[in-house]
Motif scaffolding. Structure first.
Motif, mmCIF file in Angstrom:
data_model
loop_
_atom_site.group_PDB
_atom_site.id
_atom_site.type_symbol
_atom_site.label_atom_id
_atom_site.label_comp_id
_atom_site.label_asym_id
_atom_site.label_seq_id
_atom_site.Cartn_x
_atom_site.Cartn_y
_atom_site.Cartn_z
ATOM 1 N N SER A 45 0.869 -1.169 0.000
ATOM 2 C CA SER A 45 0.000 0.000 0.000
ATOM 3 C C SER A 45 0.907 1.221 0.000
ATOM 4 O O SER A 45 1.627 1.462 0.970
ATOM 5 N N VAL A 46 0.878 1.954 -1.091
ATOM 6 C CA VAL A 46 1.692 3.156 -1.186
ATOM 7 C C VAL A 46 1.156 4.210 -0.223
ATOM 8 O O VAL A 46 1.919 4.890 0.466
ATOM 9 N N LYS A 47 -0.150 4.316 -0.149
ATOM 10 C CA LYS A 47 -0.772 5.315 0.725
ATOM 11 C C LYS A 47 -0.366 5.102 2.183
ATOM 12 O O LYS A 47 -0.023 6.050 2.886
ATOM 13 N N GLN A 48 -0.387 3.855 2.639
ATOM 14 C CA GLN A 48 -0.027 3.540 4.022
ATOM 15 C C GLN A 48 1.457 3.226 4.192
ATOM 16 O O GLN A 48 1.890 2.921 5.288
ATOM 17 N N ASN A 49 2.212 3.281 3.106
ATOM 18 C CA ASN A 49 3.642 2.942 3.101
ATOM 19 C C ASN A 49 3.877 1.538 3.655
ATOM 20 O O ASN A 49 4.809 1.286 4.410
ATOM 21 N N TYR A 50 3.008 0.614 3.250
ATOM 22 C CA TYR A 50 3.077 -0.772 3.706
ATOM 23 C C TYR A 50 3.830 -1.624 2.688
ATOM 24 O O TYR A 50 3.405 -1.746 1.538
ATOM 25 N N GLN A 51 4.958 -2.179 3.099
ATOM 26 C CA GLN A 51 5.797 -3.085 2.306
ATOM 27 C C GLN A 51 6.339 -2.479 1.018
ATOM 28 O O GLN A 51 6.677 -3.202 0.089
ATOM 29 N N VAL A 52 6.435 -1.157 0.944
ATOM 30 C CA VAL A 52 6.972 -0.515 -0.253
ATOM 31 C C VAL A 52 8.467 -0.801 -0.362
ATOM 32 O O VAL A 52 8.938 -1.311 -1.374
ATOM 33 N N SER A 53 9.223 -0.497 0.676
ATOM 34 C CA SER A 53 10.664 -0.778 0.655
ATOM 35 C C SER A 53 10.929 -2.270 0.554
ATOM 36 O O SER A 53 11.854 -2.703 -0.142
ATOM 37 N N GLU A 54 10.112 -3.059 1.227
ATOM 38 C CA GLU A 54 10.318 -4.510 1.244
ATOM 39 C C GLU A 54 10.228 -5.127 -0.142
ATOM 40 O O GLU A 54 10.957 -6.065 -0.457
#
Length: 171
Positions: A120-129
């Protein structure tokens, strides 16, 4: 979903990072540009549609190795499909970005033996991962083969259009 193929290219100078080309694929307005901007700049804003292709780089430290990701963000609009395949050439990995409300991709990824992660880009969930996982896989494949030459790896087939599309321009 990501498919890593080929191998990262190492610089001849010791201590330099491996260089790997990653292409982002997906339909228009699914968030490809938002994903890469969140990753590179930790920024989340509304963005205009990509025209043609956008290019980003980031150097990652993975264990004792470094990897320079060259990230190619392709346009999703259909009017650019005829030129987008030019950006795929020489890619070591592809990241397929899609809207999970339209069709769940986990089964597709499993059927093709692809890496799969939801973000989730909005929640910054697992973006870097997601990018870190691709980098680790690329370096692992380079180490497993004991080579840093991209020609030694498997090619990523991104466009299997009709044979007529393979003609030379103006021929």
């Amino acid at each position: 979903m990501a498919q890593a193929g080929g191998l990262p290219q190492a610089s001849t100078t010791s201590g330099q990072p491996y260089v790997s080309k990653l292409v982002l694929l997906g339909s228009s307005s699914v968030g490809k540009t938002s994903l890469v901007l969140r990753y590179i700049k930790q920024d989340f804003n509304s963005v205009l549609p990509t025209v043609g292709c956008a290019f980003f780089t980031k150097v990652l430290d993975v264990g004792s190795s470094s990897l320079k990701l060259e990230i190619w963000d392709t346009a999703g609009q259909e009017k650019y499909h005829s030129v987008c395949h030019l950006y795929f050439r020489g890619a070591n990995a592809a990241l397929l970005v899609y809207d999970i409300t339209r069709k769940e991709g986990k089964e597709f990824a499993e059927s093709k033996s692809l890496l799969f992660m939801e973000t989730s880009v909005k929640q910054n969930y697992q973006v870097s991962e997601v990018f870190d996982t691709i980098a680790q896989e690329l370096l692992k494949r380079a180490g497993d083969r004991g080579s840093s030459s991209p020609q030694d790896g498997e090619a990523v087939v991104l466009n299997q259009g009709p044979a007529a599309r393979q003609r030379q321009c103006c021929a």
